[in-house]
Design a protein around this motif. Structure first.
Motif, PDB file in Angstrom:
ATOM      1  N   THR A 144       2.312 -86.620  12.522  1.00  0.00           N
ATOM      2  CA  THR A 144       3.403 -85.781  13.012  1.00  0.00           C
ATOM      3  C   THR A 144       3.889 -84.908  11.853  1.00  0.00           C
ATOM      4  O   THR A 144       4.042 -85.377  10.725  1.00  0.00           O
ATOM      5  N   GLN A 145       4.075 -83.635  12.137  1.00  0.00           N
ATOM      6  CA  GLN A 145       4.426 -82.666  11.097  1.00  0.00           C
ATOM      7  C   GLN A 145       5.915 -82.735  10.785  1.00  0.00           C
ATOM      8  O   GLN A 145       6.751 -82.659  11.698  1.00  0.00           O
ATOM      9  N   VAL A 146       6.215 -82.829   9.522  1.00  0.00           N
ATOM     10  CA  VAL A 146       7.592 -82.730   9.041  1.00  0.00           C
ATOM     11  C   VAL A 146       7.685 -81.509   8.139  1.00  0.00           C
ATOM     12  O   VAL A 146       6.920 -81.395   7.178  1.00  0.00           O
ATOM     13  N   SER A 147       8.582 -80.618   8.463  1.00  0.00           N
ATOM     14  CA  SER A 147       8.779 -79.405   7.674  1.00  0.00           C
ATOM     15  C   SER A 147      10.238 -79.335   7.247  1.00  0.00           C
ATOM     16  O   SER A 147      11.129 -79.414   8.098  1.00  0.00           O
ATOM     17  N   VAL A 148      10.453 -79.204   5.958  1.00  0.00           N
ATOM     18  CA  VAL A 148      11.812 -79.141   5.415  1.00  0.00           C
ATOM     19  C   VAL A 148      12.006 -77.762   4.798  1.00  0.00           C
ATOM     20  O   VAL A 148      11.370 -77.429   3.798  1.00  0.00           O
TER      21      VAL A 148
END
Length: 116
Positions: free
Chosen positions: A110-114
């Protein structure tokens, strides 16, 4: 068959929080340790956190200590990763992993973008 399905990723601002979930099926979840890994673009996959099955002991990468918490709900066959105080460098695809009978199983990630 063994399946691991992650969810909970998304776009979050620096300093924000996310809780990732990994739903497991096809094996006796409560008797296996679980791990979260991440892979950022252009980098190798790295261990984020590990949770043992028996005593519930945990281990974290240095960058995760104090910010991330791994936990499990055996009734729901799910392992979680609570991530607080997120930083842009936490941007990555996060995956859960199980090792069953010497075979390694991964979820799809699952992609996490901060980013602000």
């Amino acid at each position: 068959q063994v399946q691991l399905v992650e969810s909970g990723g998304g776009l979050v601002q620096p300093g924000g929080s996310l809780r990732l979930s990994c739903a497991a099926s096809g094996f006796t979840f409560s008797t296996y340790g679980m791990r979260w890994y991440r892979q950022a673009p252009g980098k190798e996959r790295e261990l984020v956190a590990a949770l043992a099955s028996g005593d519930g002991s945990t281990n974290y990468a240095d960058y995760a200590k104090g910010r991330f918490t791994i936990s499990r709900d055996n009734a729901k066959n799910t392992v979680y990763l609570q991530m607080n105080s997120l930083k842009p460098e936490d941007t990555a695809v996060y995956s859960c992993r199980a090792v069953i009978s010497s075979r390694i199983y991964w979820g799809q990630g699952t992609q996490v973008s901060v980013s602000s």
